[in-house]
Enzyme design. Structure first.
Site, PDB file in Angstrom:
ATOM      1  N   PRO A   1       0.840  -1.205   0.000  1.00 19.61           N
ATOM      2  CA  PRO A   1       0.000   0.000   0.000  1.00 19.61           C
ATOM      3  C   PRO A   1       0.875   1.256   0.000  1.00 19.61           C
ATOM      4  CG  PRO A   1      -0.794  -1.582   1.612  1.00 19.61           C
ATOM      5  CD  PRO A   1       0.527  -2.094   1.128  1.00 19.61           C
ATOM      6  N   GLU A   2       0.569   2.169  -0.911  1.00 22.43           N
ATOM      7  CA  GLU A   2       1.314   3.422  -1.005  1.00 22.43           C
ATOM      8  C   GLU A   2       0.468   4.549  -0.450  1.00 22.43           C
ATOM      9  OE1 GLU A   2       3.155   3.972  -4.892  1.00 22.43           O
ATOM     10  OE2 GLU A   2       3.165   1.802  -5.202  1.00 22.43           O
TER      11      GLU A   2
ATOM     12  N   LYS B   1       3.879   6.097   4.729  1.00 21.89           N
ATOM     13  CA  LYS B   1       3.047   4.901   4.598  1.00 21.89           C
ATOM     14  C   LYS B   1       2.651   4.334   5.958  1.00 21.89           C
ATOM     15  CE  LYS B   1       5.441   3.641   0.301  1.00 21.89           C
ATOM     16  NZ  LYS B   1       6.239   2.601  -0.392  1.00 21.89           N
TER      17      LYS B   1
END
Length: 304
Positions: free
Chosen positions: A2-3, A71
């Protein structure tokens, strides 16, 4: 992994839900996500003690708010405590209700949390005071969870080594250019360097460079002022568009309700090797390796 857009989607959703709730029981079957050293400023010498101490410190605390740093997800609690979670490659938070059956967590409701197979890898569960649960699904089990004093978060490498957030309102071209000054790497790698810019990863660096018309292998030192401006503008545009689309679910990522994001339907270049360039310039999307990471680009309008 996930960014920025995916993490921001999760944080935005949880910020609407969690503040004011108290943490009840905490369960995990993977204590390695709680680092043996530096996992808590409240004590703990090994992975087992670290989780026991974590559980002791968070049960009964009220959730004050949720925010994102790069993040990282920060869940701020009462009494100057913050839970930091880095979801790593395949982790994502889910909010709902589960039953523990045959050593597995099964969603109670007929919804994506139960029905989407990407949501079944539950390794951390918080019971909340509203009778709901906050769970972390993580296929690869690489996620990291820390507990730290809120007023000492800047002492954590996870926080103090981050570059500026490219979506921040005060992040302008002057700051962007300053971050690129004297950098010697390829632009793809530098965009992904969390100490330069916080939150950009493999997906969005490809998308930004495609929109900018810049080859991923171009050295930062060779960029012109105009090219830097184009990359800066493209960074703002791509991240804004991806956040509005609730992130990219080309693989494991799901939002807190177990649903996919929408940006995978809007991709310009990432993962589209062999397809025609959407600029209709005759290019066919190619892929190469940049510092062991895949880079997708159009060889026609992204020339080196």
């Amino acid at each position: 992994m996930p960014e920025l857009p995916e993490v921001q989607t999760i944080v935005t959703d949880l910020q609407k839900i969690l503040p004011g709730l108290k943490i009840g029981a905490v369960w995990t079957d993977w204590e390695k996500m709680f680092p043996a050293r530096g996992g808590s400023a409240f004590g703990g010498k090994n992975s087992s003690l670290s989780f026991k101490n974590f559980k002791k410190e968070v049960i009964g605390e009220k959730i004050l708010n949720v925010e994102r740093k790069g993040k990282n997800i920060l869940i701020h609690l009462s009494r100057d405590k913050t839970i930091l979670v880095h979801q790593k490659m395949t982790g994502h938070f889910l909010y709902g209700n589960w039953n523990f059956e045959n050593k597995k967590w099964i969603g109670k409701n007929d919804d994506p949390i139960r029905n989407d197979p990407q949501n079944r890898f539950i390794h951390l569960v918080f019971d909340l005071s509203n009778k709901k649960q906050l769970a972390l699904s993580d296929l690869r089990k690489f996620a990291k969870v820390l507990l730290w004093p809120t007023d000492k978060l800047n002492e954590l490498v996870d926080i103090n080594n981050l570059g500026p957030d490219p979506t921040a309102e005060d992040f302008d071209f002057s700051k962007f250019k300053e971050r690129l000054a004297n950098k010697k790497g390829k632009i793809k790698s530098v965009l992904m360097d969390q100490s330069v810019f916080a939150g950009i990863g493999n997906i969005y660096s490809d998308e930004i460079l495609w929109l900018s018309g810049i080859h991923p292998m171009k050295p930062v030192s060779a960029l012109t002022q105009e090219e830097m401006k184009t990359i800066f503008t493209s960074t703002k545009k791509i991240l804004k568009k991806a956040i509005e689309a609730r992130g990219t679910s080309d693989s494991d990522y799901r939002d807190p309700f177990g649903k996919k994001g929408g940006y995978q339907e809007m991709l310009y270049v990432y993962g589209l090797e062999g397809e025609k360039c959407q600029k209709k310039d005759g290019g066919i999307i190619a892929r190469l390796k940049v510092a062991s990471r895949s880079a997708h680009f159009c060889p026609v309008h992204q020339k080196l």
